[in-house]
Write a protein that holds these residues in place. Structure first.
Motif, mmCIF file in Angstrom:
data_model
loop_
_atom_site.group_PDB
_atom_site.id
_atom_site.type_symbol
_atom_site.label_atom_id
_atom_site.label_comp_id
_atom_site.label_asym_id
_atom_site.label_seq_id
_atom_site.Cartn_x
_atom_site.Cartn_y
_atom_site.Cartn_z
ATOM 1 N N ALA A 46 -12.941 5.658 -7.965
ATOM 2 C CA ALA A 46 -13.111 7.322 -7.931
ATOM 3 C C ALA A 46 -13.130 7.694 -6.353
ATOM 4 C CB ALA A 46 -14.609 7.442 -8.606
ATOM 5 N N ASP A 47 -13.388 6.762 -5.563
ATOM 6 C CA ASP A 47 -13.242 7.505 -4.011
ATOM 7 C C ASP A 47 -11.927 7.572 -3.409
ATOM 8 O OD1 ASP A 47 -16.106 7.614 -4.002
ATOM 9 O OD2 ASP A 47 -16.433 5.501 -3.311
ATOM 10 N N LEU A 48 -10.934 6.653 -4.193
ATOM 11 C CA LEU A 48 -9.566 6.679 -3.633
ATOM 12 C C LEU A 48 -8.573 7.523 -4.609
ATOM 13 C CD1 LEU A 48 -9.308 2.922 -3.441
ATOM 14 C CD2 LEU A 48 -9.803 4.605 -1.585
ATOM 15 N N LEU A 49 -9.010 7.809 -5.684
ATOM 16 C CA LEU A 49 -8.145 8.582 -6.727
ATOM 17 C C LEU A 49 -9.043 9.321 -7.479
ATOM 18 C CD1 LEU A 49 -6.065 5.379 -7.316
ATOM 19 C CD2 LEU A 49 -4.841 7.420 -6.373
ATOM 20 N N GLU A 50 -8.528 10.547 -7.823
ATOM 21 C CA GLU A 50 -9.109 11.361 -9.082
ATOM 22 C C GLU A 50 -7.974 11.511 -10.026
ATOM 23 O OE1 GLU A 50 -10.444 15.105 -7.261
ATOM 24 O OE2 GLU A 50 -11.990 13.949 -6.234
ATOM 25 N N VAL A 133 -2.206 -4.646 -6.413
ATOM 26 C CA VAL A 133 -3.696 -4.138 -5.988
ATOM 27 C C VAL A 133 -3.644 -3.061 -5.180
ATOM 28 C CG1 VAL A 133 -6.054 -4.780 -5.664
ATOM 29 C CG2 VAL A 133 -4.969 -6.245 -6.947
ATOM 30 N N ILE A 134 -4.066 -2.078 -5.089
ATOM 31 C CA ILE A 134 -4.231 -1.073 -4.075
ATOM 32 C C ILE A 134 -4.741 -1.833 -2.650
ATOM 33 C CG2 ILE A 134 -5.282 1.088 -3.238
ATOM 34 C CD1 ILE A 134 -5.189 2.194 -6.221
ATOM 35 N N SER A 135 -4.071 -1.731 -1.546
ATOM 36 C CA SER A 135 -4.503 -2.751 -0.421
ATOM 37 C C SER A 135 -5.954 -2.459 0.105
ATOM 38 C CB SER A 135 -3.507 -2.678 0.453
ATOM 39 O OG SER A 135 -3.384 -1.233 0.724
ATOM 40 N N ALA A 136 -6.439 -1.081 -0.117
ATOM 41 C CA ALA A 136 -7.423 -0.522 0.433
ATOM 42 C C ALA A 136 -8.702 -1.163 -0.514
ATOM 43 C CB ALA A 136 -7.662 0.954 0.123
ATOM 44 N N ARG A 137 -8.318 -1.909 -1.600
ATOM 45 C CA ARG A 137 -9.629 -2.406 -2.624
ATOM 46 C C ARG A 137 -9.901 -3.983 -1.954
ATOM 47 N NH1 ARG A 137 -10.053 -0.891 -7.821
ATOM 48 N NH2 ARG A 137 -11.896 -1.521 -7.223
ATOM 49 N N PRO A 159 2.693 5.755 -5.676
ATOM 50 C CA PRO A 159 3.606 6.865 -6.257
ATOM 51 C C PRO A 159 3.241 8.397 -6.206
ATOM 52 C CG PRO A 159 2.775 5.837 -8.129
ATOM 53 C CD PRO A 159 2.255 5.110 -7.081
ATOM 54 N N TYR A 160 3.029 8.744 -4.848
ATOM 55 C CA TYR A 160 2.574 9.945 -4.616
ATOM 56 C C TYR A 160 3.260 11.207 -5.446
ATOM 57 C CZ TYR A 160 -0.629 8.198 -0.709
ATOM 58 O OH TYR A 160 -1.688 7.442 -0.245
ATOM 59 N N GLY A 161 2.376 12.147 -5.733
ATOM 60 C CA GLY A 161 3.127 13.246 -6.377
ATOM 61 C C GLY A 161 3.277 13.010 -7.888
ATOM 62 N N ASP A 162 3.040 11.756 -8.346
ATOM 63 C CA ASP A 162 3.014 11.830 -9.785
ATOM 64 C C ASP A 162 1.785 11.386 -10.449
ATOM 65 O OD1 ASP A 162 3.625 10.748 -12.354
ATOM 66 O OD2 ASP A 162 5.034 9.300 -11.818
ATOM 67 N N GLU A 163 1.267 12.518 -10.736
ATOM 68 C CA GLU A 163 -0.096 12.457 -11.316
ATOM 69 C C GLU A 163 -0.517 11.651 -12.459
ATOM 70 O OE1 GLU A 163 -1.824 16.252 -11.691
ATOM 71 O OE2 GLU A 163 -1.296 17.109 -9.428
ATOM 72 N N ARG A 164 0.798 10.949 -13.163
ATOM 73 C CA ARG A 164 0.383 9.938 -14.062
ATOM 74 C C ARG A 164 -0.454 9.005 -13.775
ATOM 75 N NH1 ARG A 164 5.437 7.665 -16.342
ATOM 76 N NH2 ARG A 164 6.028 7.896 -14.187
ATOM 77 N N PHE A 165 -0.591 8.863 -12.382
ATOM 78 C CA PHE A 165 -0.913 7.599 -11.817
ATOM 79 C C PHE A 165 -2.462 8.013 -10.913
ATOM 80 C CE2 PHE A 165 3.332 6.457 -12.358
ATOM 81 C CZ PHE A 165 2.942 5.165 -12.921
ATOM 82 N N GLY A 166 -2.597 9.290 -11.242
ATOM 83 C CA GLY A 166 -3.906 9.898 -10.346
ATOM 84 C C GLY A 166 -3.539 10.735 -9.279
ATOM 85 N N ARG A 170 -6.403 9.722 -0.329
ATOM 86 C CA ARG A 170 -6.327 9.327 0.903
ATOM 87 C C ARG A 170 -4.731 9.484 1.240
ATOM 88 N NH1 ARG A 170 -9.823 3.988 1.819
ATOM 89 N NH2 ARG A 170 -7.863 3.307 2.909
ATOM 90 N N ASP A 171 -4.047 9.355 2.146
ATOM 91 C CA ASP A 171 -2.781 9.419 2.589
ATOM 92 C C ASP A 171 -2.158 8.040 2.768
ATOM 93 O OD1 ASP A 171 -3.593 9.069 4.951
ATOM 94 O OD2 ASP A 171 -2.636 10.913 5.725
#
Length: 183
Positions: A46-50, A133-137, A159-166, A170-171
């Protein structure tokens, strides 16, 4: 594929999902990773992706694919967890892993990943299990390392810009490949 419910560890039952499970699986996955409900467990993103983690179409595609399984885990008839296994030649891919937040941290995940590894070995003869796994995790990666997975340093972009993944908060998000030899 083993589609007959297989009780293990006393209370848990494993079975392959079917299309009738899609809505319950989407709700489970979302509750484990996104929104306020996910904060009850330790696997929240939740802190990384909405936004959404998955959707009915994505879950149905995994269920219907001839090269994958979506393993459901039930306790006393209640869906408590799931994970995806995909056959990819000499290895299997592990993903879509979710445990209901109220039951995280009690050893359930450890049991499920061991069952997934066994199933990949026995069903497909897989010699390795791969996952991203998201490397920030860092806490989640450390949990997988304690289960024998190793970091490879191989990264793929989020996949920035593809809201199917959230919707990234963060950038700097990217995925790291983790690998475990199954023996």
């Amino acid at each position: 594929m083993d589609t007959v419910p297989r009780p293990t560890s006393g209370e848990l039952t494993y079975r392959d999902a079917d299309t009738g499970d899609v809505d319950a699986l989407v709700a489970l996955i979302e509750s484990a990773y996104r929104g306020d409900a996910s904060r009850a467990g330790w696997t929240t993103e939740a802190d990384l992706l909405e936004g959404q983690r998955t959707d009915p179409r994505g879950v149905a595609e995994v269920i219907e694919s001839p090269t994958s399984r979506l393993l459901t885990v039930e306790r006393d008839g209640e869906l408590v967890a799931c994970c995806q296994l995909a056959h990819r030649g000499d290895h299997a891919y592990f993903g879509m892993f979710a445990v209901i937040p109220a039951q995280q941290g009690a050893g359930l995940g450890k049991e499920i990943i061991a069952e997934a590894e066994r199933a990949a070995r026995e069903t497909w003869g897989a010699r390795e299990m791969h996952m991203t796994v998201i490397s920030a995790r860092e806490e989640l990666i450390a949990w997988y390392e304690r289960r024998g997975y190793r970091r490879t340093g191989k990264m793929t972009p989020f996949p920035y810009g593809d809201e199917r993944f959230g919707i990234p908060q963060r950038d700097d998000l990217e995925f790291e490949l983790l690998v475990k030899e199954l023996g």
